[in-house]
Design a protein around this motif. Structure first.
Motif, short mmCIF file in Angstrom:
data_model
loop_
_atom_site.label_atom_id
_atom_site.label_comp_id
_atom_site.label_asym_id
_atom_site.label_seq_id
_atom_site.Cartn_x
_atom_site.Cartn_y
_atom_site.Cartn_z
N UNK A 18 0.80 -1.23 0.00
CA UNK A 18 0.00 0.00 0.00
C UNK A 18 0.83 1.28 0.00
N UNK A 19 1.94 1.29 0.72
CA UNK A 19 2.75 2.52 0.74
C UNK A 19 3.41 2.76 -0.61
N UNK A 20 3.93 1.69 -1.22
CA UNK A 20 4.56 1.84 -2.53
C UNK A 20 3.53 2.24 -3.59
N UNK A 21 2.36 1.60 -3.57
CA UNK A 21 1.34 1.94 -4.57
C UNK A 21 0.84 3.37 -4.38
N UNK A 22 0.71 3.82 -3.14
CA UNK A 22 0.31 5.21 -2.89
C UNK A 22 1.38 6.17 -3.41
N UNK A 23 2.65 5.81 -3.22
CA UNK A 23 3.75 6.66 -3.72
C UNK A 23 3.76 6.72 -5.24
N UNK A 24 3.51 5.58 -5.89
CA UNK A 24 3.47 5.55 -7.36
C UNK A 24 2.33 6.44 -7.86
N UNK A 25 1.17 6.30 -7.26
CA UNK A 25 0.03 7.13 -7.68
C UNK A 25 0.31 8.61 -7.43
N UNK A 26 0.88 8.93 -6.28
CA UNK A 26 1.21 10.33 -5.98
C UNK A 26 2.21 10.88 -6.98
N UNK A 27 3.15 10.05 -7.41
CA UNK A 27 4.16 10.50 -8.37
C UNK A 27 3.57 10.81 -9.74
N UNK A 28 2.48 10.14 -10.09
CA UNK A 28 1.86 10.39 -11.40
C UNK A 28 0.95 11.62 -11.39
N UNK A 29 0.54 12.04 -10.23
CA UNK A 29 -0.48 13.09 -10.15
C UNK A 29 -0.05 14.47 -10.64
N UNK A 30 1.15 14.94 -10.36
CA UNK A 30 1.49 16.28 -10.87
C UNK A 30 1.38 16.40 -12.39
N UNK A 31 1.94 15.43 -13.11
CA UNK A 31 1.86 15.49 -14.58
C UNK A 31 0.42 15.35 -15.06
N UNK A 32 -0.31 14.42 -14.45
CA UNK A 32 -1.71 14.22 -14.83
C UNK A 32 -2.53 15.48 -14.58
N UNK A 33 -2.30 16.11 -13.44
CA UNK A 33 -3.07 17.30 -13.06
C UNK A 33 -2.70 18.50 -13.94
N UNK A 34 -1.41 18.71 -14.13
CA UNK A 34 -0.95 19.86 -14.92
C UNK A 34 -1.36 19.72 -16.39
N UNK A 35 -1.44 18.50 -16.87
CA UNK A 35 -1.81 18.26 -18.27
C UNK A 35 -3.33 18.32 -18.45
N UNK A 36 -4.06 17.74 -17.53
CA UNK A 36 -5.50 17.59 -17.71
C UNK A 36 -6.37 18.74 -17.22
N UNK A 37 -5.85 19.56 -16.34
CA UNK A 37 -6.70 20.60 -15.73
C UNK A 37 -6.01 21.96 -15.75
N UNK A 38 -5.76 22.45 -16.94
CA UNK A 38 -5.06 23.72 -17.13
C UNK A 38 -6.03 24.90 -17.03
N UNK A 39 -6.52 25.13 -15.81
CA UNK A 39 -7.55 26.15 -15.58
C UNK A 39 -7.09 27.53 -16.00
N UNK A 40 -5.81 27.81 -15.92
CA UNK A 40 -5.28 29.13 -16.25
C UNK A 40 -5.39 29.46 -17.74
N UNK A 41 -5.66 28.44 -18.56
CA UNK A 41 -5.82 28.68 -20.00
C UNK A 41 -7.28 28.84 -20.41
N UNK A 42 -8.20 28.60 -19.49
CA UNK A 42 -9.63 28.69 -19.80
C UNK A 42 -10.09 30.15 -19.84
N UNK A 43 -10.86 30.47 -20.87
CA UNK A 43 -11.40 31.82 -20.97
C UNK A 43 -12.85 31.89 -20.48
N UNK A 44 -13.58 30.80 -20.62
CA UNK A 44 -14.95 30.74 -20.14
C UNK A 44 -14.94 30.59 -18.61
N UNK A 45 -15.63 31.49 -17.89
CA UNK A 45 -15.60 31.44 -16.42
C UNK A 45 -16.10 30.11 -15.84
N UNK A 46 -17.13 29.54 -16.42
CA UNK A 46 -17.65 28.27 -15.91
C UNK A 46 -16.64 27.14 -16.13
#
Length: 158
Positions: free
Chosen positions: A76-104
């Motif tokens: 569980x600790x290793x799998x949690x670390x692996x998942x945590x390690x993938x999250x920054x790239x996944x988050x920065x790639x998938x949820x680029x809120x700073x590029x959105x022009x529509x407020x919603x």
């Protein structure tokens, strides 16, 4: 394994298993968002056969595998670390809120970005989860302090 672990680990892992399976099956929109990352990898390692679709599917497979390991309590600790390690790239790639022009859309992407940051924090805390057969870390620390105090007192009484 405690009841808390039996319930909490699958709850955290569920998003990764379901989302990872979806990414493997339908990489389309995710691949479009991951294209800049794939281009960067291709620029750094030109001979790699990696493209955006393969990158998304690979990330999905890691999420499914590590998510299942976390959910079932296997490493569980290793799998949690692996998942945590993938999250920054996944988050920065998938949820680029700073590029959105529509407020919603901007609000929606901000919420998802912060949700991923929150989940990453939970995963990082999970990497510290002690062996279920050991006392909680706070209790072990208190026991060490009491033991040290007893040692000092007995040394002073000599």
């Amino acid at each position: 394994m405690t009841l808390l672990r039996v319930v909490a680990r699958p709850m955290i892992a569920s998003m990764f298993v379901v989302g990872g399976a979806s990414a493997i099956k339908n990489p389309g929109l995710r691949a479009k968002k991951a294209q800049p990352v794939a281009d960067l990898v291709k620029k750094m390692v030109p001979e790699t056969p990696l493209d955006a679709v393969m990158l998304v599917r690979l990330n999905g497979a890691v999420h499914v595998g590590a998510g299942l390991a976390l959910a079932t309590g296997r490493m569980p600790r290793l799998s949690a670390a692996v998942l945590a390690a993938t999250m920054p790239a996944t988050t920065m790639t998938g949820h680029r809120f700073w590029e959105e022009t529509d407020p919603a859309a901007r609000t929606n992407q901000t919420v998802h970005f912060l949700k991923n940051v929150t989940i990453t924090g939970g995963l990082l805390m999970s990497t510290l989860d002690p062996d279920p057969h050991k006392k909680f870390i706070g209790r072990r620390a208190k026991d060490k302090v009491v033991q040290a105090s007893d040692t000092v007192q007995s040394a002073l009484q000599r």
